[in-house]
Design a protein around this motif. Structure first.
Motif, PDB file in Angstrom:
ATOM      1  N   PHE A  48       0.765  -1.145  -0.045  1.00 25.21           N
ATOM      2  CA  PHE A  48      -0.046  -0.126   0.048  1.00 25.21           C
ATOM      3  C   PHE A  48       0.900   1.297  -0.233  1.00 25.21           C
ATOM      4  O   PHE A  48       1.163   1.634  -1.238  1.00 25.21           O
ATOM      5  CB  PHE A  48      -1.042   0.033   1.211  1.00 25.21           C
ATOM      6  CG  PHE A  48      -2.140   0.599   0.933  1.00 25.21           C
ATOM      7  CD1 PHE A  48      -2.936   0.356  -0.115  1.00 25.21           C
ATOM      8  CD2 PHE A  48      -2.826   1.464   1.765  1.00 25.21           C
ATOM      9  CE1 PHE A  48      -4.115   0.905  -0.658  1.00 25.21           C
ATOM     10  CE2 PHE A  48      -4.047   2.017   1.469  1.00 25.21           C
ATOM     11  CZ  PHE A  48      -4.513   1.759   0.065  1.00 25.21           C
ATOM     12  N   ALA A  69      -4.191  -6.082   6.501  1.00 21.00           N
ATOM     13  CA  ALA A  69      -5.282  -5.344   7.052  1.00 21.00           C
ATOM     14  C   ALA A  69      -6.558  -6.156   7.315  1.00 21.00           C
ATOM     15  O   ALA A  69      -7.010  -6.995   6.751  1.00 21.00           O
ATOM     16  CB  ALA A  69      -5.715  -4.245   5.932  1.00 21.00           C
ATOM     17  N   ARG A 126      -3.332   7.027   1.830  1.00 23.45           N
ATOM     18  CA  ARG A 126      -2.867   5.651   1.797  1.00 23.45           C
ATOM     19  C   ARG A 126      -1.960   5.453   3.214  1.00 23.45           C
ATOM     20  O   ARG A 126      -1.855   4.344   3.605  1.00 23.45           O
ATOM     21  CB  ARG A 126      -1.664   5.479   0.645  1.00 23.45           C
ATOM     22  CG  ARG A 126      -2.480   5.386  -0.517  1.00 23.45           C
ATOM     23  CD  ARG A 126      -1.479   5.460  -1.781  1.00 23.45           C
ATOM     24  NE  ARG A 126      -2.199   5.469  -3.318  1.00 23.45           N
ATOM     25  CZ  ARG A 126      -2.627   4.175  -3.664  1.00 23.45           C
ATOM     26  NH1 ARG A 126      -2.207   3.132  -3.228  1.00 23.45           N
ATOM     27  NH2 ARG A 126      -3.008   4.392  -4.923  1.00 23.45           N
ATOM     28  N   ILE A 177      -4.328   4.806   5.990  1.00 33.12           N
ATOM     29  CA  ILE A 177      -5.139   3.299   5.909  1.00 33.12           C
ATOM     30  C   ILE A 177      -4.012   2.210   6.273  1.00 33.12           C
ATOM     31  O   ILE A 177      -4.335   1.417   6.820  1.00 33.12           O
ATOM     32  CB  ILE A 177      -5.811   3.229   4.724  1.00 33.12           C
ATOM     33  CG1 ILE A 177      -6.998   4.611   4.518  1.00 33.12           C
ATOM     34  CG2 ILE A 177      -6.542   1.893   4.441  1.00 33.12           C
ATOM     35  CD1 ILE A 177      -7.532   4.635   3.234  1.00 33.12           C
ATOM     36  N   GLY A 178      -2.916   2.354   5.483  1.00 38.35           N
ATOM     37  CA  GLY A 178      -2.169   1.332   5.326  1.00 38.35           C
ATOM     38  C   GLY A 178      -1.079   1.347   6.371  1.00 38.35           C
ATOM     39  O   GLY A 178      -0.586   0.312   6.609  1.00 38.35           O
ATOM     40  N   SER A 214     -10.654   0.216  -0.041  1.00 39.96           N
ATOM     41  CA  SER A 214     -10.448  -0.202   1.184  1.00 39.96           C
ATOM     42  C   SER A 214     -11.608  -0.507   2.047  1.00 39.96           C
ATOM     43  O   SER A 214     -11.486  -1.339   3.008  1.00 39.96           O
ATOM     44  CB  SER A 214      -9.586   0.680   1.769  1.00 39.96           C
ATOM     45  OG  SER A 214     -10.395   2.073   2.263  1.00 39.96           O
TER      46      SER A 214
END
Lengths: 290, 348, 384
Positions: B42, C20, C91, C94-95, C121
């Motif tokens: 990511f 995730a 990004r 979230i990541g 996502s």
């Protein structure tokens, strides 16, 4: 008729601001062959300093004027001595990049030191409205025009009569010969930077009074590029005239054609002028053709 | 261990690789590029993708600025043209993405002829001014012709499908970018060692001497400008796909300054330098936030309220300090280090 | 071989990321939330105020013991209104930071560009700044838009002015971007329903500073009602220019510029300017109550920066928190999204209650027409 008169008046008012900054470009270019991409930013910083002074002395115009002119000179000398002078023997590419680097630093510094909000700058009666035969303008806008004409007259007399002015012309036309004749090109360069800073500072302050003080004030420098190309990069007084022409053109385009086009009118003029007359309306013909 | 760098014939000089060691390094490099998506996820992967796209744009600018010695402040304009050419042709007209990429190169190339013809007959300074002007004019045109460009609303761009293969995940898009990156490197290396490349360098080093040797200055400068804009346009298209959304807002003028800063930091005129500079400057915000988090909470709160300004200050400082102290950039540092390592304890 | 160096440098910078899961960002003691907005530069005026609102909502719930014993923590990323940085920051949130939910996706253009990532996502995201129809039509499962579209706001404002000033000549100055376009659509809608006589209409380029020629055309056309469609600096310039020309049309502005700084910069000429908004003015009873709440949890400097965006940020975050509270035992994305859908509308007092439905991802807030009062640097609803 009145509509046209008012368009012309506001065009001249904003054109005078462009003209002052365009003169700054030309002074530095004429005496050192360098195009200072940070000129608009320098004008902006001086305007912010003037604003800081004015808020601490209740807008007393004399103290503000003295303080900001003094700052402009010191600021320009410092920039010239610390950043520009050591680069003068480098290729033109590096010199231009240094001024671009300076412009980025100044833009960020404004927001770090002051803030990112627009402010209302009130010095003396600069905001006052004046009626000129049916056309209303702000006092600061008249002041810009007066300042521009004073600068034109001053520059003309300076280059024509003063010893130093003649020395500057000598350096501009042939650096090496001028040095052999005993002219200090270092001093000439310092004087050019100081004069340019004062002119662009006056433009920045008066613009801020008539319109607003904000961190996007530097864009005036971008608007002055077309003016100095039109007038001639090495023509100090020609650049001032170029500023007035650009200001009026913008307003006529905005008034009769469209607003969107108004903002790029100056840049279109750059491309056109380079096609037909690259040395500008008043520049010397020898300029840089390959 | 070799003892020095000697090139005895012109063939050796223009060969792309000069030793088995170098070829081995290239092999390792390619393996790492292939392996990256297995290690990064990511965020890390998108950061590397962004570095690659930026590096492609920087290599394009390098043809003009690094080799020919002309400044362009219109990087943004050509990226915008490339991105819109791709977005309009693939999304609105339904062209296959490969043709879209070709158009993304051709449209900026044509624009560069229009900008270049009047300004390239003058000295380098004038190109800086006209390209600056073109950056504003292009934005205006994009907004004006909203029937074609969708104006300020922008165009959504999907990940491309080439020959039936969809580059839809982050890893696949990364490979696509890497492919373009390698193509760009090869194109630049070959251009550099051709007659044209040598002519460009000659113009940069001494235009009068170059002209005496029979190099048509205007033609070659225009050639450099067109080639440069073509590559920059491709990087603009990739950037548009990366953002998945093309608007004029997505391409702020700061990109033009960033591109020049990359060349200065990496080392003018060096392809490796352009890549190194892109990695350095795209990674800079990460490094600064890392450094600031080390410096304690007061520094961190300054960063949280003024990150944008601090980044601007750093850009400016880096440009000036490199020009002043290390004009050959990171590549210069690297070569100095290599020379010292090989020749030590001798100086030359 | 150059990539070796590139990758080595990148390897130092990027953190290896793990898998995730649906309930990322939740530990035994803490729940992480994230947001992206401009915190610096001129657009920071909006982003900082919004950020204060979110922090206010978090501080309030944390003071009452958090959600299921877990404290809430916010990570705010600055994008300076630059789309590529919005995407990169999202990004990262979230990541890498692995936040549980997002409380802002920056401005309207940035939010549009980040839709693919957010949808992919599945993270619940609130959009309280710049609510544009494409964000909620068609509805995306995990994107919740709060507020009112520019188009509808302008529509209502235009209808009000048409009723209040029948037969007046209108002038419209809009910005040449999606914001200006939305306003233009609102005016078009109003023109279909009411009799509006537009005598002058123009678009200006963003960043324009000198509005002399535009205002001269306004004067020349005899405009009586002027829609000043700028954001901050532009509206200031237009009103000052009108003052200079000695014309006094009725001037109407829009909510992004409904902040005290604008009135201060214009000066006394700002008195009586119309505005429209879906959040209550600070001077109103609800506004004062909100300020009281802010004083309790924020520092004095911060309270001074509170504006309408603080209220929208606070309200939308409250709605998110209420949904998360309902899932305290099973804090997953699916549960939170379901609760956002099914919870009764949340009323914070400063705007219409916030609620969504199974096929509705837009909490539609009604707008109020208001006028500026230079004396107090604020707006008050008309008729009060």
């Amino acid at each position: 008729m009145n509509y046209l008169a008012e368009l012309l008046a506001s065009g001249l008012a904003v054109g005078a601001v462009y003209g002052l900054i365009a003169m700054s470009f030309a002074i530095i270019y004429k005496s050192t062959g360098l195009l200072n991409f940070a000129q608009g930013e320098m004008g902006m910083i001086i305007a912010y300093v003037a604003w800081s002074i004015s808020t601490s002395v209740d807008g007393n115009p004399f103290i503000v004027a003295l303080g900001s002119i003094g700052f402009a000179v010191l600021f320009a000398l410092a920039v010239e001595r610390i950043v520009i002078r050591p680069m003068m023997s480098e290729p033109i590419l590096s010199q231009i990049m240094v001024t671009i680097g300076l412009s980025v630093i100044f833009r960020s510094a404004i927001i770090l030191i002051w803030d990112g909000l627009p402010h209302n700058m009130a010095i003396a009666s600069g905001n006052q409205l004046v009626d000129l035969g049916g056309v209303r303008v702000r006092a600061a806008q008249i002041a810009v025009l007066v300042a521009l004409f004073a600068a034109i007259a001053g520059m003309w007399a300076f280059f024509r009569y003063s010893r130093f002015g003649v020395a500057m012309r000598a350096v501009a036309s042939d650096d090496a010969t001028a040095q052999l004749m005993g002219v200090s090109s270092g001093k000439v360069q310092m004087a050019a930077w100081a004069a340019a800073a004062v002119l662009s500072g006056v433009a920045g302050v008066l613009f801020a009074i008539a319109y607003e003080l904000s961190p996007s004030l530097y864009a005036l420098g971008l608007k002055a590029f077309p003016a100095t190309i039109l007038g001639g990069l090495d023509a100090v007084i020609g650049s001032a005239v170029g500023g007035l022409i650009i200001g009026v053109t913008e307003n006529l385009v905005g008034g009769y054609i469209s607003s969107g086009l108004k903002e790029v009118a100056g840049f279109v003029i750059i491309i056109l002028i380079l096609m037909v007359r690259p040395y500008g309306l008043f520049g010397e013909k020898r300029i840089e053709r390959l | 261990m070799r003892s020095g760098y000697y090139k005895e014939t012109i063939v050796e000089h223009i060969n792309l690789t000069d030793s088995t060691l170098q070829r081995a390094w290239i092999g390792i490099g390619l393996l790492l590029v292939i392996a990256a998506p297995f290690h990064f996820e990511f965020y890390g992967l998108s950061l590397i993708t962004l570095m690659m796209i930026t590096a492609i744009g920087a290599m394009g600018l390098n043809v003009l600025t690094g080799w020919t010695g002309l400044i362009s402040l219109g990087q943004t304009a050509f990226m915008v043209l490339g991105a819109y050419a791709y977005a309009i042709s693939t999304e609105s007209w339904g062209w296959p993405p490969l043709l879209g990429f070709v158009l993304a190169g051709i449209v900026p190339a044509i624009a560069s002829v229009i900008v270049g013809v009047p300004s390239l007959r003058l000295t380098g300074l004038y190109l800086a001014i006209t390209t600056l002007a073109s950056a504003f004019i292009v934005n205006h045109l994009v907004l004006e012709f909203d029937g074609l460009t969708n104006g300020s609303s922008g165009i959504f761009v999907n990940r491309p499908v080439i020959f039936g293969y969809a580059f839809d995940t982050d890893a696949k898009f990364y490979y696509l970018t890497a492919g373009f990156g390698i193509l760009t490197i090869l194109a630049c290396l070959n251009l550099r060692r051709s007659r044209i490349g040598r002519a460009l360098i000659a113009i940069r080093d001494n235009d009068n001497a170059a002209r005496v040797m029979g190099i048509d200055l205007r033609a070659y400068k225009l050639y450099a400008f067109v080639a440069s804009s073509f590559i920059v346009g491709i990087s603009g298209a990739l950037y548009g796909i990366f953002l998945s959304f093309v608007t004029v807002d997505g391409f702020p003028f700061l990109l033009a300054i960033e591109a020049l800063a990359i060349l200065i930091v990496g080392g003018m005129g060096s392809i490796a330098g352009a890549i190194l500079g892109a990695v350095f400057l795209v990674g800079l915000p990460e490094v600064t936030s890392f450094v600031f988090s080390w410096m304690g909470s007061s520094a961190q709160s300054l960063l949280s309220t003024s990150a944008h300004e601090i980044k601007g200050l750093l850009y400016g400082l880096i440009i000036i300090l490199f020009l002043r102290l290390q004009p050959h950039g990171l590549m210069g540092l690297w070569q100095d280090a290599r020379r010292t390592w090989t020749l030590w304890p001798l100086k030359y | 071989m150059n990539y070796v160096k590139g990758l080595a440098a990148a390897a130092l910078l990027a953190l290896p990321a793990g898998m995730a899961t649906a309930d990322q960002g939740v530990t035994d003691t803490e729940i992480l939330l994230g947001e992206v907005e401009p915190l610096t530069g001129p657009p920071g005026l909006l982003g900082v105020a919004h950020n204060l609102g979110v922090r206010l909502a978090l501080a309030e719930v944390n003071a009452k013991g958090g959600i299921g014993g877990r404290q809430l923590r916010l990570i705010a990323e600055d994008d300076g209104y630059v789309t590529s940085r919005t995407i990169q920051s999202l990004r990262k949130l979230i990541g890498v930071d692995k936040v549980f939910a997002l409380t802002s996706l920056s401005g309207s253009g940035q939010a549009l560009a980040s839709m693919p990532i957010i949808k992919q996502s599945g993270i619940p995201a609130m959009v309280p700044i710049g609510p544009l129809p494409p964000l909620y039509e068609p509805p995306s499962d995990n994107i919740f838009v709060v507020g009112q579209s520019y188009t509808e706001g302008m529509h209502q404002l235009a209808l009000y002015l048409a009723k209040e000033y029948p037969g007046a000549k209108w002038g419209i100055i809009l910005q040449d971007d999606d914001y200006g376009k939305s306003l233009g659509e609102g005016i078009e809608q109003a023109r279909e329903e009411a009799d509006i006589n537009v005598v002058f209409e123009t678009e200006y380029a963003r960043g324009q500073k000198d509005f002399a020629s535009e205002m001269l055309r306004v004067k020349d056309a005899g405009v009586e009602v002027l829609i000043a469609g700028g954001i901050i600096s532009e509206n200031i310039a237009m009103v000052k220019e009108a003052e200079k020309l000695g014309i006094t049309p009725v001037i109407a502005t829009f909510w992004p510029g409904r902040v005290p700084e604008v009135l201060k910069a214009i000066g006394p000429a700002s008195d009586g300017i119309y505005g429209v908004d879906y959040v209550a003015p600070i001077q109103s009873e609800a506004g004062q109550a909100f300020l009281e709440l802010a004083r309790k949890y924020l520092t004095e400097d911060e309270v001074a920066r509170v504006n309408r965006y603080t209220m929208t940020g606070y309200s939308s975050t409250r709605a998110l928190i209420e949904a998360m509270k309902g899932c305290a035992d099973d804090l997953t994305w699916a549960c939170t999204i379901e609760k956002l859908e099914t919870n009764p509308p949340i009323d914070t007092g400063v705007m219409d209650p916030i609620g969504f439905g199974p096929d509705n991802r837009f909490s539609n807030s009604g707008v109020t027409i208001m006028r500026a009062d230079y004396e107090t640097l604020s707006f008050a609803p008309v008729g009060e």
